[in-house]
Design an enzyme around this catalytic site. Sequence first.
Site, PDB file in Angstrom:
ATOM      1  N   SER A 148      52.716  28.861  39.076  1.00 59.92           N
ATOM      2  CA  SER A 148      52.885  30.291  38.840  1.00 59.92           C
ATOM      3  C   SER A 148      52.231  31.030  39.995  1.00 59.92           C
ATOM      4  O   SER A 148      51.420  30.461  40.740  1.00 59.92           O
ATOM      5  CB  SER A 148      52.196  30.674  37.524  1.00 59.92           C
ATOM      6  OG  SER A 148      52.026  32.071  37.400  1.00 59.92           O
ATOM      7  N   TYR A 161      45.048  30.306  31.244  1.00 62.03           N
ATOM      8  CA  TYR A 161      46.286  30.110  32.009  1.00 62.03           C
ATOM      9  C   TYR A 161      45.990  30.027  33.503  1.00 62.03           C
ATOM     10  O   TYR A 161      46.485  29.133  34.205  1.00 62.03           O
ATOM     11  CB  TYR A 161      47.240  31.262  31.707  1.00 62.03           C
ATOM     12  CG  TYR A 161      48.637  31.093  32.242  1.00 62.03           C
ATOM     13  CD1 TYR A 161      49.620  30.467  31.487  1.00 62.03           C
ATOM     14  CD2 TYR A 161      48.991  31.591  33.500  1.00 62.03           C
ATOM     15  CE1 TYR A 161      50.912  30.324  31.970  1.00 62.03           C
ATOM     16  CE2 TYR A 161      50.282  31.449  33.989  1.00 62.03           C
ATOM     17  CZ  TYR A 161      51.240  30.817  33.217  1.00 62.03           C
ATOM     18  OH  TYR A 161      52.521  30.682  33.694  1.00 62.03           O
TER      19      TYR A 161
END
Length: 266
Positions: A148, A161
């Site tokens: 990401s 995350y």
Amino acid sequence: MTAPPAFPAPHPSPLDLGGRTALVTGAAGGIGRACALRLADAGAKVRAVDRDAGGLEALAEEAHGLAGAVEPHVLDLTDLDAAELAAVGTDVLVNNAGLQLVRPIEEFPPDAFHTVLTVMLEAPFRLIRGALPHMYGQGWGRIVNVSSVHGLRASAYKSAYVAAKHGLEGLSKTAALEGAPHGVTSNCVNPAYVRTPLVERQIADQARTHGIPEERVLSEVLLQDSAVKRLIEPEEVAEAVAYLCGPQASFVTGTSLVLDGGWTAH
């Protein structure tokens, strides 16, 4: 969620994975579904891994008629031994499964932090560990870790995350260094916000945490740092994964293919 018009799906570039076995985690929806279909279209036999049995069955039905096939494999990645076993014999491994919780650190549940790290970092390690002996034995393998922009940048309220994605970047680079003498590449794909159910489910949390209405989350939070003001389509990410599996990317390893609309250009 109000959003700009969807971007047309990219035209697939030639890719032949006939005779290859690929494993894609989080395959029942979003990026994983798009990757599974893309690799099956290239001729691969795809082991589609997810907890969602119904979603996997629907995916397998959708893959009928493609050059390859999709084989549903219902699995909870917190079962790390089973995850490692599922990866045995695979030629292409796509570590994609993920989950998200948006909370300030002082309010972040420790058990949720542990689960995120287990699914998004420890499970990829075990899957790579299971896949490498076969890849090394045949002198060819492709590991693609769906990271990401948060593997390269941090955002507030996403401690688990961000920590998991940063860890995945390091794991991917280590696998690249170890795999290079054996014909195995390992890379990350780093999208910004993708039009997936995972992103849709963040809206309420983001609105509450930032103290704004839900309809303002897209423009004021999700797309604030992106120069290109739209969400990425799952098929665009899948095409980047396909590129890294093709012969033209045989010299590409240990790197991060960034699809962030200019986020990290700031």
